[in-house]
Every structure is written in structure tokens, then in C-alpha cells.
Enzyme design. Sequence first.
Site, short mmCIF file in Angstrom:
data_model
loop_
_atom_site.label_atom_id
_atom_site.label_comp_id
_atom_site.label_asym_id
_atom_site.label_seq_id
_atom_site.Cartn_x
_atom_site.Cartn_y
_atom_site.Cartn_z
NE ARG A 85 74.08 16.34 74.31
CZ ARG A 85 74.08 17.33 75.06
NH1 ARG A 85 74.39 17.27 76.08
NH2 ARG A 85 74.12 18.49 74.48
CD GLU B 245 60.29 14.29 79.89
OE1 GLU B 245 60.56 14.90 79.99
OE2 GLU B 245 60.23 12.92 79.72
#
Length: 181
Positions: free
Chosen positions: A69, A106
Amino acid sequence: MAADSDSKLQLVHKHIRAFPDFPKKGILFRDICPILKDPAALTAVIDLFEDHVRKNHQEVDLLVGLDARGFLFGPLLAQRLGVGFVMVRKKGKLPGSTVSVAYDLEYGKAEVEIQEDAVAPGQKVLLIDDLLATGGTLYAACELMKKQQAKILGCLVVIELKELNGSDKLKSHSVFSLVQY
């Protein structure tokens, strides 16, 4: 000018949608697609970034956009500023000789890379992406720029999720965010 900036920020904010429980339960996803769909909102994003860069980073040589993005906003801003644009991609997506940095997510590990000749030592760069959450990807991109001996002027993001403390990971670099949640 301040009133103009405020109205542009309001327009950007109005065009960010929230999707609860996406991509998994407990996540509130912030969607920039409505910004891209609305020419006035997209122009407002680029205007606000341009204003910030012209006031604070006149010496920038390159904008460095993060996969994927950052590729949406970076080239538009680079064109306005009259500077080059460089892509930081996920590992294995660029041809030719590349330089990479691995980082922790994560839920595992990832790697980002640039073409070896994309950034020269001493070039002044700004990194750009749509979102700053935990800061892992942006931090890795900064490490990649350091590896290339570039001078990092700062980071630009459309949205910063403050509660995830991503800017803590980027303490040594300024982060400019248009909208904070």
C-alpha cells in the site's frame, strides 16, 4: 491554510472505514479503499503529505514505499515532489541483485528487500505506507535503508493505530501520521 488542512484531514478521516473482526476476531480493520475510490480524498492525502514534506524535509532524494500500500501513495507524492520512488517488497518479488532484512511478526517471520542499486549511500529518504500498527514492517524497512547507508529523514503513514505502540519501535525516526486511532 490551517482551515484548508483541517478540511482535508476531515475528508480523509471520513473516507476510512472500520471493519470489526477482520481478518480475524478481535481485530478492527481500518480500510483505505474509500480514499482510493474518491479523487478528492486521495488528492487530500497527497496534498497533506506534500505540505508536510515541503515544510520539514526539503532535502529528500527518494521516497521509499512499503509493499504494497505504500506503492499507492508513494509514487503520487514522489511525482509531486520531483523525486524518485523505490519499492520495498516482500522477499522474492524483485528481479536482479537484492538486499534483504528479516524481521519478526506476531505470528512468525518475514523478510523485505530492495534492489541492490535502488538506494545509494548518503541518499536522504522518507518511507511511506498506509498504516502503522505494531511497527514491524516499517522498522524492517528502516533497517534496510540503514544497511544501504541511506539517511532516513522520517516515515509517513496515512493511519497510525496508537494503542499498538508501533511508533515506539521507530523511536529514532520521526513518524508523521494523518489520522490516529
